[in-house]
Write an enzyme that holds these catalytic residues in place. Structure first.
Site, short mmCIF file in Angstrom:
data_model
loop_
_atom_site.label_atom_id
_atom_site.label_comp_id
_atom_site.label_asym_id
_atom_site.label_seq_id
_atom_site.Cartn_x
_atom_site.Cartn_y
_atom_site.Cartn_z
CD GLU A 32 -18.28 11.78 22.03
OE1 GLU A 32 -18.10 11.50 20.84
OE2 GLU A 32 -18.13 12.92 22.50
NE ARG A 91 -2.14 -4.36 -1.04
CZ ARG A 91 -1.66 -3.76 0.04
NH1 ARG A 91 -0.56 -4.20 0.60
NH2 ARG A 91 -2.27 -2.70 0.55
CB THR A 101 2.30 0.71 6.38
OG1 THR A 101 0.91 0.43 6.65
CG2 THR A 101 3.09 0.34 7.63
CB VAL A 143 17.39 9.51 -5.65
CG1 VAL A 143 18.03 10.02 -6.92
CG2 VAL A 143 16.48 8.32 -5.94
CG ASP A 195 0.56 -3.12 10.11
OD1 ASP A 195 1.35 -2.40 9.47
OD2 ASP A 195 -0.17 -3.96 9.56
NE ARG A 237 -2.87 -5.15 5.43
CZ ARG A 237 -3.10 -5.45 4.14
NH1 ARG A 237 -3.72 -6.56 3.84
NH2 ARG A 237 -2.71 -4.66 3.19
CG ASP A 250 -2.31 -0.45 7.82
OD1 ASP A 250 -3.13 0.45 7.56
OD2 ASP A 250 -2.20 -1.49 7.14
N GLY A 295 0.85 -1.21 0.00
CA GLY A 295 0.00 0.00 0.00
C GLY A 295 0.87 1.24 0.00
CD GLN A 299 -8.85 5.79 6.47
OE1 GLN A 299 -8.53 5.51 7.61
NE2 GLN A 299 -9.62 5.00 5.75
CG ASP A 315 3.04 -6.24 7.69
OD1 ASP A 315 2.60 -5.68 6.67
OD2 ASP A 315 2.33 -6.92 8.45
O1 F6P Z 1 -1.75 -1.49 4.40
C1 F6P Z 1 -2.36 -0.32 4.07
C2 F6P Z 1 -3.81 -0.54 3.74
O2 F6P Z 1 -4.32 0.70 3.32
C3 F6P Z 1 -4.68 -1.12 4.88
O3 F6P Z 1 -5.01 -0.14 5.83
C4 F6P Z 1 -5.86 -1.65 4.10
O4 F6P Z 1 -6.51 -2.67 4.83
C5 F6P Z 1 -5.19 -2.20 2.88
O5 F6P Z 1 -3.98 -1.47 2.71
C6 F6P Z 1 -5.97 -2.08 1.60
O6 F6P Z 1 -5.26 -2.73 0.61
P1 F6P Z 1 -5.51 -2.62 -0.95
O7 F6P Z 1 -4.89 -1.35 -1.42
O8 F6P Z 1 -4.77 -3.80 -1.53
O9 F6P Z 1 -6.97 -2.65 -1.15
#
Ligand code: F6P
Length: 321
Positions: A189, A74, A127, A26, A131, A173, A129, A13, A253, A105
């Site tokens: 909240e 990917r 990322t 670079v 994560d 994710r 995320d 992503g 996002q 990751d």
């Molecule tokens: O890893 C980043 C992310 O945006 C996640 O938050 C989300 O679940 C996923 O990629 C979406 O992946 P794709 O771009 O393959 O739909």
């Protein structure tokens, strides 16, 4: 001495700040008289041999742009024996001495695999995320948070007008960093993240209590790892008189002009990757630890575990405030 030749790719992503890291890699590499090759579309580009020579001007005018100028993918093929072998053949044919991988990751797993096959790699964490194990910061996280905040502030206006419960579903994710931090930043909240179990009945009781106290609207921030916003809305609607609005922020996002923070850390991490290669310190994650950017060897980082690096208790305490 043989001139070093490094390759650079972005994978998985995209994340705001990737371009700042590309630019720094670079420019610093060229300063040290390295040859730099950009690989288009991540690991897929290693297989298809989609390489292009990078010059100073290749990275001009990109720092203000989200996404990645090298494009991303990917790649399922890279995980196959045949695809991986083709990638290795291309890397060797192009006399690449080291590869800088910018990604999350999944990208890190690919970089570890290459290093095990004898190709030196370095990873710059990127990322939205956040994560990843072994680093306190990943590029893109800060920009995504600010994007969420801006969206929630708009949703608050309409929620106030109609006395609504507004459910906001954010990415992440399987991890809750984005939802947790966004929820804290916008004063939600309720925050739901996959790392902490929740009880829908007590959430509903809380919403009713707040409403009876005079609260005119409520924000429920939830991570996609918890389920869907519409499912949570249906559960609330069946237990109360509320009919929550649901906003899935989605790919919004991931895009947009990077924040100053992402561009500064992206630039620092990019430069640090080249410093590390200069010191022959490869097979490392360029990591942020206590504000410092350091190179941490892969073998000191836990593999294949979701990177929740702040303590769950601390998270729970924040949510309980
Ligand atoms: O890893 C980043 C992310 O945006 C996640 O938050 C989300 O679940 C996923 O990629 C979406 O992946 P794709 O771009 O393959 O739909």
């Amino acid at each position: 001495m043989k001139k070093k030749r490094i390759a650079l790719l972005t994978s998985g992503g995209d994340a705001p700040g990737m371009n700042a890291a590309i630019r720094a890699v670079v420019r610093k590499a060229l300063y040290h008289k390295f040859d730099v090759v950009g690989v288009n579309r991540g690991y897929q580009g290693l297989i298809s041999g989609d390489f292009s020579q990078m010059e100073l001007k290749s990275v001009a005018g990109i720092i203000n742009r989200g996404g990645t100028m090298l494009k991303s993918a990917r790649s399922k093929e890279f995980m196959t024996e045949e695809g991986f072998a083709t990638a290795i053949r291309n890397i060797k044919e192009h006399n690449i001495d080291a590869i800088v991988v910018i990604g999350g990751d999944g990208s890190m797993a690919g970089a570890r695999k290459l290093s095990k096959a004898g190709i030196p790699t370095l990873v710059i964490p990127a990322t939205i995320d956040r994560d990843m194990q072994g680093t306190e910061y990943t590029l893109g996280f800060d920009t995504a948070l600010n994007t969420i905040l801006e969206a929630v502030n708009k949703i608050k206006d309409t929620s106030f007008s109609l006395d609504r419960v507004a459910i906001i579903e954010v990415m992440g994710r399987h991890a809750g960093h984005l939802a947790l931090m966004a929820g804290i930043a916008c004063g939600a909240e309720i925050i739901l993240i996959p790392e902490i179990a929740f009880d829908i009945d007590s959430i509903c009781e809380g919403l009713i209590r707040s409403f009876n106290r005079g609260k005119q609207y409520s924000i429920l921030m939830m991570a996609e790892g918890v389920g869907t916003g519409s499912n949570i809305a249906a559960q609330i609607a069946s237990r109360t008189n509320f009919s929550p609005s649901v906003t899935v922020l989605g790919y919004l996002q991931r895009g947009g002009t990077p924040s100053a923070m992402d561009n500064i850390i992206g630039s620092r991490m990019g430069a640090a990757a080249i410093d590390s290669i200069m010191l022959d310190k490869v097979n490392c994650l360029i990591s942020m630890q206590h504000g410092d950017i350091i190179a941490v060897p892969y073998n000191q980082i836990t593999e294949n575990k979701m990177g929740i690096d702040c303590s769950l208790q601390e998270m729970a305490n924040i949510i309980a405030i």
